[in-house]
Design a protein around this motif. Structure first.
Motif, PDB file in Angstrom:
ATOM      1  N   VAL A 151       0.851  -1.304   0.002  1.00  0.00           N
ATOM      2  CA  VAL A 151       0.008   0.053  -0.171  1.00  0.00           C
ATOM      3  C   VAL A 151       0.722   1.107   0.064  1.00  0.00           C
ATOM      4  O   VAL A 151       0.674   2.122  -0.674  1.00  0.00           O
ATOM      5  CB  VAL A 151      -0.935   0.118   1.247  1.00  0.00           C
ATOM      6  N   ASN A 152       1.900   1.253   0.667  1.00  0.00           N
ATOM      7  CA  ASN A 152       2.598   2.421   1.072  1.00  0.00           C
ATOM      8  C   ASN A 152       3.382   3.010  -0.328  1.00  0.00           C
ATOM      9  O   ASN A 152       3.530   3.689  -0.840  1.00  0.00           O
ATOM     10  CB  ASN A 152       3.656   2.321   2.185  1.00  0.00           C
ATOM     11  N   HIS A 153       4.190   1.766  -0.730  1.00  0.00           N
ATOM     12  CA  HIS A 153       4.906   2.011  -1.916  1.00  0.00           C
ATOM     13  C   HIS A 153       3.989   2.160  -3.084  1.00  0.00           C
ATOM     14  O   HIS A 153       4.362   2.842  -4.073  1.00  0.00           O
ATOM     15  CB  HIS A 153       5.791   0.720  -2.250  1.00  0.00           C
ATOM     16  N   SER A 154       2.896   1.800  -3.314  1.00  0.00           N
ATOM     17  CA  SER A 154       2.065   2.087  -4.325  1.00  0.00           C
ATOM     18  C   SER A 154       1.484   3.578  -4.394  1.00  0.00           C
ATOM     19  O   SER A 154       1.627   4.216  -5.566  1.00  0.00           O
ATOM     20  CB  SER A 154       0.619   1.321  -4.188  1.00  0.00           C
ATOM     21  N   PHE A 155       1.277   4.002  -3.267  1.00  0.00           N
ATOM     22  CA  PHE A 155       0.820   5.417  -2.952  1.00  0.00           C
ATOM     23  C   PHE A 155       2.067   6.536  -3.318  1.00  0.00           C
ATOM     24  O   PHE A 155       1.984   7.443  -3.730  1.00  0.00           O
ATOM     25  CB  PHE A 155       0.054   5.753  -1.887  1.00  0.00           C
ATOM     26  N   GLN A 156       3.112   5.770  -2.773  1.00  0.00           N
ATOM     27  CA  GLN A 156       4.274   6.402  -3.040  1.00  0.00           C
ATOM     28  C   GLN A 156       5.105   6.609  -4.409  1.00  0.00           C
ATOM     29  O   GLN A 156       5.920   7.449  -4.780  1.00  0.00           O
ATOM     30  CB  GLN A 156       5.540   6.166  -2.205  1.00  0.00           C
ATOM     31  N   GLY A 157       4.519   5.859  -5.112  1.00  0.00           N
ATOM     32  CA  GLY A 157       5.096   5.550  -6.575  1.00  0.00           C
ATOM     33  C   GLY A 157       6.139   4.991  -6.725  1.00  0.00           C
ATOM     34  O   GLY A 157       7.176   5.098  -7.736  1.00  0.00           O
ATOM     35  N   ALA A 158       6.333   4.001  -5.669  1.00  0.00           N
ATOM     36  CA  ALA A 158       7.932   3.419  -5.576  1.00  0.00           C
ATOM     37  C   ALA A 158       7.837   2.363  -6.804  1.00  0.00           C
ATOM     38  O   ALA A 158       6.831   1.759  -6.950  1.00  0.00           O
ATOM     39  CB  ALA A 158       8.078   3.096  -4.160  1.00  0.00           C
ATOM     40  N   LYS A 159       9.139   2.046  -7.191  1.00  0.00           N
ATOM     41  CA  LYS A 159       9.309   0.933  -8.136  1.00  0.00           C
ATOM     42  C   LYS A 159       9.106  -0.426  -7.416  1.00  0.00           C
ATOM     43  O   LYS A 159       9.164  -0.629  -6.216  1.00  0.00           O
ATOM     44  CB  LYS A 159      10.731   0.922  -8.326  1.00  0.00           C
ATOM     45  N   ARG A 160       8.619  -1.335  -8.289  1.00  0.00           N
ATOM     46  CA  ARG A 160       8.251  -2.646  -7.737  1.00  0.00           C
ATOM     47  C   ARG A 160       9.316  -3.237  -7.121  1.00  0.00           C
ATOM     48  O   ARG A 160       9.289  -4.018  -6.286  1.00  0.00           O
ATOM     49  CB  ARG A 160       7.286  -3.443  -8.730  1.00  0.00           C
ATOM     50  N   SER A 161      10.546  -2.915  -7.534  1.00  0.00           N
ATOM     51  CA  SER A 161      11.739  -3.665  -7.268  1.00  0.00           C
ATOM     52  C   SER A 161      12.107  -3.394  -5.650  1.00  0.00           C
ATOM     53  O   SER A 161      12.429  -4.118  -4.932  1.00  0.00           O
ATOM     54  CB  SER A 161      12.926  -3.183  -8.169  1.00  0.00           C
ATOM     55  N   LEU A 162      11.503  -2.124  -5.285  1.00  0.00           N
ATOM     56  CA  LEU A 162      12.015  -1.716  -3.951  1.00  0.00           C
ATOM     57  C   LEU A 162      10.954  -2.569  -3.014  1.00  0.00           C
ATOM     58  O   LEU A 162      11.446  -2.906  -1.961  1.00  0.00           O
ATOM     59  CB  LEU A 162      11.550  -0.100  -3.813  1.00  0.00           C
ATOM     60  N   THR A 163       9.717  -2.695  -3.576  1.00  0.00           N
ATOM     61  CA  THR A 163       8.773  -3.482  -2.786  1.00  0.00           C
ATOM     62  C   THR A 163       9.554  -4.952  -2.581  1.00  0.00           C
ATOM     63  O   THR A 163       9.433  -5.472  -1.352  1.00  0.00           O
ATOM     64  CB  THR A 163       7.522  -3.369  -3.207  1.00  0.00           C
ATOM     65  N   VAL A 164       9.910  -5.600  -3.728  1.00  0.00           N
ATOM     66  CA  VAL A 164      10.474  -6.722  -3.409  1.00  0.00           C
ATOM     67  C   VAL A 164      11.635  -7.080  -2.448  1.00  0.00           C
ATOM     68  O   VAL A 164      11.725  -7.680  -1.730  1.00  0.00           O
ATOM     69  CB  VAL A 164      10.824  -7.339  -4.898  1.00  0.00           C
ATOM     70  N   ILE A 165      12.448  -5.872  -2.708  1.00  0.00           N
ATOM     71  CA  ILE A 165      13.620  -6.127  -1.858  1.00  0.00           C
ATOM     72  C   ILE A 165      13.610  -5.667  -0.315  1.00  0.00           C
ATOM     73  O   ILE A 165      13.918  -6.572   0.346  1.00  0.00           O
ATOM     74  CB  ILE A 165      14.758  -4.982  -2.317  1.00  0.00           C
ATOM     75  N   ASP A 166      12.434  -4.736  -0.214  1.00  0.00           N
ATOM     76  CA  ASP A 166      12.292  -4.494   1.308  1.00  0.00           C
ATOM     77  C   ASP A 166      11.437  -5.488   1.664  1.00  0.00           C
ATOM     78  O   ASP A 166      11.385  -6.333   3.023  1.00  0.00           O
ATOM     79  CB  ASP A 166      11.403  -3.338   1.424  1.00  0.00           C
ATOM     80  N   GLY A 167      10.500  -6.185   0.972  1.00  0.00           N
ATOM     81  CA  GLY A 167       9.462  -7.236   1.618  1.00  0.00           C
ATOM     82  C   GLY A 167      10.543  -8.545   1.647  1.00  0.00           C
ATOM     83  O   GLY A 167      10.364  -9.247   2.739  1.00  0.00           O
ATOM     84  N   GLY A 168      11.523  -8.794   0.807  1.00  0.00           N
ATOM     85  CA  GLY A 168      12.323  -9.858   1.342  1.00  0.00           C
ATOM     86  C   GLY A 168      13.115  -9.614   2.623  1.00  0.00           C
ATOM     87  O   GLY A 168      13.169 -10.749   3.321  1.00  0.00           O
ATOM     88  N   HIS A 169      13.529  -8.378   2.683  1.00  0.00           N
ATOM     89  CA  HIS A 169      14.247  -8.171   3.852  1.00  0.00           C
ATOM     90  C   HIS A 169      13.407  -8.432   5.394  1.00  0.00           C
ATOM     91  O   HIS A 169      13.680  -9.067   6.110  1.00  0.00           O
ATOM     92  CB  HIS A 169      14.673  -6.577   4.111  1.00  0.00           C
ATOM     93  N   TRP A 170      11.979  -7.967   5.046  1.00  0.00           N
ATOM     94  CA  TRP A 170      11.243  -8.122   6.350  1.00  0.00           C
ATOM     95  C   TRP A 170      10.594  -9.553   6.542  1.00  0.00           C
ATOM     96  O   TRP A 170      10.530  -9.902   7.597  1.00  0.00           O
ATOM     97  CB  TRP A 170      10.009  -7.129   6.352  1.00  0.00           C
ATOM     98  N   LEU A 171      10.599 -10.085   5.387  1.00  0.00           N
ATOM     99  CA  LEU A 171      10.474 -11.666   5.592  1.00  0.00           C
ATOM    100  C   LEU A 171      11.435 -12.177   6.355  1.00  0.00           C
ATOM    101  O   LEU A 171      11.267 -13.086   7.118  1.00  0.00           O
ATOM    102  CB  LEU A 171      10.059 -12.198   4.063  1.00  0.00           C
ATOM    103  N   GLY A 172      12.671 -11.900   5.622  1.00  0.00           N
ATOM    104  CA  GLY A 172      13.722 -12.607   6.290  1.00  0.00           C
ATOM    105  C   GLY A 172      13.805 -12.324   7.928  1.00  0.00           C
ATOM    106  O   GLY A 172      14.169 -13.280   8.697  1.00  0.00           O
ATOM    107  N   ALA A 173      13.577 -11.025   8.285  1.00  0.00           N
ATOM    108  CA  ALA A 173      13.807 -10.688   9.478  1.00  0.00           C
ATOM    109  C   ALA A 173      12.894 -11.505  10.403  1.00  0.00           C
ATOM    110  O   ALA A 173      13.271 -11.942  11.661  1.00  0.00           O
ATOM    111  CB  ALA A 173      13.722  -9.154   9.739  1.00  0.00           C
ATOM    112  N   LEU A 174      11.612 -11.453   9.915  1.00  0.00           N
ATOM    113  CA  LEU A 174      10.488 -12.205  10.768  1.00  0.00           C
ATOM    114  C   LEU A 174      10.537 -13.647  10.858  1.00  0.00           C
ATOM    115  O   LEU A 174      10.474 -14.278  11.812  1.00  0.00           O
ATOM    116  CB  LEU A 174       9.156 -11.678  10.393  1.00  0.00           C
ATOM    117  N   LEU A 175      11.012 -14.468   9.812  1.00  0.00           N
ATOM    118  CA  LEU A 175      11.350 -15.889   9.833  1.00  0.00           C
ATOM    119  C   LEU A 175      12.530 -15.861  10.723  1.00  0.00           C
ATOM    120  O   LEU A 175      12.385 -16.970  11.602  1.00  0.00           O
ATOM    121  CB  LEU A 175      11.816 -16.128   8.328  1.00  0.00           C
ATOM    122  N   ILE A 176      13.651 -15.176  10.901  1.00  0.00           N
ATOM    123  CA  ILE A 176      14.595 -15.290  11.652  1.00  0.00           C
ATOM    124  C   ILE A 176      14.201 -15.037  13.196  1.00  0.00           C
ATOM    125  O   ILE A 176      14.563 -15.909  14.210  1.00  0.00           O
ATOM    126  CB  ILE A 176      15.840 -14.423  11.328  1.00  0.00           C
TER     127      ILE A 176
END
Length: 137
Positions: free
Chosen positions: A102-127
């Motif tokens: 939602v935030n990245h969509s409204f900010q007009g961020a590149k999808r690659s940013l969502t993928v990169i940041d999403g991957g980070h938070w997935l890894g952080a929460l799994l760990i």
């Protein structure tokens, strides 16, 4: 909601592990991440003072503590390494990824940013979930 019985060592270990993961993750993906945010290495370094790292560590500590609270309330199988992975993934999918999208969509961020940041938070929460489940509440 009571937090009695939380293993503070597990929470702290989860925070440190997730923080170190984030450092390694963004070091490896520095170039694609900078391209996704549209900044140069110099611009990123200019804004990366000690306060940023303190805020990051504090946020990871809160996240670890809250994840331990969720796991504690679920009880049973949630308080295991595999249960921690499931709870970490569920929290990521239900709250973190949806918020990022939602935030990245409204900010007009590149999808690659969502993928990169999403991957980070997935890894952080799994760990975090794995460490908390492994050490136990």
């Amino acid at each position: 909601m009571a937090f009695e019985g939380i293993n503070y060592l597990a929470v702290l270990a989860a925070m440190v592990a997730a923080f170190l993961f984030g450092a390694a993750y963004y070091t490896l993906l520095a170039k694609p991440w900078m391209a996704a945010i549209g900044k140069t290495a110099e611009e990123v370094k200019a804004g990366a003072g000690p306060l940023v790292y303190f805020v990051t560590a504090a946020a990871q500590l809160v996240m670890s503590f809250m994840l331990a609270g969720v796991m504690g309330h679920l009880g049973g199988e949630a308080i295991s390494a595999s249960g921690g992975l499931i709870v970490g993934f569920s929290v990521w999918l239900g709250f973190v990824l949806t918020t990022l999208v939602v935030n990245h969509s409204f900010q007009g961020a590149k999808r690659s940013l969502t993928v990169i940041d999403g991957g980070h938070w997935l890894g952080a929460l799994l760990i975090q979930g794995f460490v908390i489940g492994l050490i136990g509440l």
